[in-house]
Design a protein around this motif. Structure first.
Motif, mmCIF file in Angstrom:
data_model
loop_
_atom_site.group_PDB
_atom_site.id
_atom_site.type_symbol
_atom_site.label_atom_id
_atom_site.label_comp_id
_atom_site.label_asym_id
_atom_site.label_seq_id
_atom_site.Cartn_x
_atom_site.Cartn_y
_atom_site.Cartn_z
ATOM 1 N N GLU A 1 -12.526 9.334 9.378
ATOM 2 C CA GLU A 1 -11.891 10.249 10.330
ATOM 3 C C GLU A 1 -11.064 11.291 9.588
ATOM 4 N N GLU B 1 -13.116 19.795 9.413
ATOM 5 C CA GLU B 1 -13.189 20.666 10.585
ATOM 6 C C GLU B 1 -11.954 21.552 10.711
ATOM 7 N N GLU B 2 -10.787 20.969 10.504
ATOM 8 C CA GLU B 2 -9.525 21.695 10.670
ATOM 9 C C GLU B 2 -9.302 22.762 9.603
ATOM 10 N N ASN B 3 -9.955 22.621 8.447
ATOM 11 C CA ASN B 3 -9.717 23.523 7.328
ATOM 12 C C ASN B 3 -10.938 24.347 6.940
ATOM 13 N N ASP B 4 -11.908 24.441 7.837
ATOM 14 C CA ASP B 4 -13.111 25.247 7.605
ATOM 15 C C ASP B 4 -13.776 24.952 6.270
ATOM 16 N N GLU C 1 -14.580 26.823 0.532
ATOM 17 C CA GLU C 1 -13.655 25.699 0.675
ATOM 18 C C GLU C 1 -14.443 24.404 0.466
ATOM 19 N N GLU D 1 -3.676 11.321 3.703
ATOM 20 C CA GLU D 1 -3.702 11.066 5.143
ATOM 21 C C GLU D 1 -3.488 9.577 5.413
ATOM 22 N N THR E 1 -13.640 13.840 7.894
ATOM 23 C CA THR E 1 -14.370 14.739 8.800
ATOM 24 C C THR E 1 -13.426 15.640 9.590
ATOM 25 N N GLU E 2 -12.299 15.108 10.027
ATOM 26 C CA GLU E 2 -11.357 15.931 10.786
ATOM 27 C C GLU E 2 -10.679 16.967 9.885
ATOM 28 N N TYR E 3 -10.325 16.573 8.658
ATOM 29 C CA TYR E 3 -9.739 17.534 7.723
ATOM 30 C C TYR E 3 -10.741 18.665 7.466
ATOM 31 N N GLN F 1 -3.897 16.468 -0.186
ATOM 32 C CA GLN F 1 -3.428 15.872 1.067
ATOM 33 C C GLN F 1 -3.670 14.371 1.029
ATOM 34 N N HIS G 1 -10.031 21.191 -1.975
ATOM 35 C CA HIS G 1 -9.117 20.367 -1.184
ATOM 36 C C HIS G 1 -9.365 18.926 -1.607
#
Length: 142
Positions: free
Chosen positions: A92, A99-102, A4, A86, A95-97, A84, A34
């Motif tokens: 943010e 983490e959330e999507n491996d 990914e 955001e 980095t958050e995407y 996506q 992504h």
């Protein structure tokens, strides 16, 4: 090695070069790409001319266009793509995407549209924050 891969795009020239690298990496590793664009509501203040909601909507539409362009290029190379847009601070969102999507690898331009000061011009404010905050490899493209 990478399943990914996240490309953070803002439409800048370094971001466009990063897109080419991200697509090549995804193709090489048979990874899913992504493509993320962030519209920061903080970037639109009360001193902006026009309605803030309209400005955010326009920026979101522009972001959808940007991720769509990369999506077409990646699909033409046989790469599976997820897009996506955001509405939050770019570092943010990235980095958050991730983490959330491996996500296994983040690819981004070294400097984009938000660089303002001398330190930002060396790496870029968003890219430098992502490099320091991410717990996975970050490939920055100048």
């Amino acid at each position: 090695m990478y399943d990914e891969i996240l490309l953070a795009t803002d439409g800048s020239e370094p971001s466009s070069r990063a897109a080419k690298h991200a697509v090549a990496q995804a193709r090489s590793f048979d990874a899913r790409l992504h493509v993320v664009h962030a519209v920061s509501p903080r970037g639109f203040d009360v001193f902006s001319s026009g309605n803030v909601k309209e400005l955010i909507d326009e920026a979101t539409e522009r972001g959808e266009s940007l991720v769509g362009i990369v999506e077409e290029e990646a699909r033409a190379e046989g790469v599976e793509v997820v897009t996506q847009v955001e509405q939050r601070a770019p570092y943010e969102a990235i980095t958050e995407y991730a983490e959330e999507n491996d996500i296994d690898l983040i690819v981004m331009g070294s400097r984009g549209r938000s660089a303002k000061g001398i330190s930002d011009r060396l790496l870029g404010s968003v890219s430098s924050r992502v490099v320091y905050a991410a717990e996975i490899p970050v490939l920055t493209v100048h």
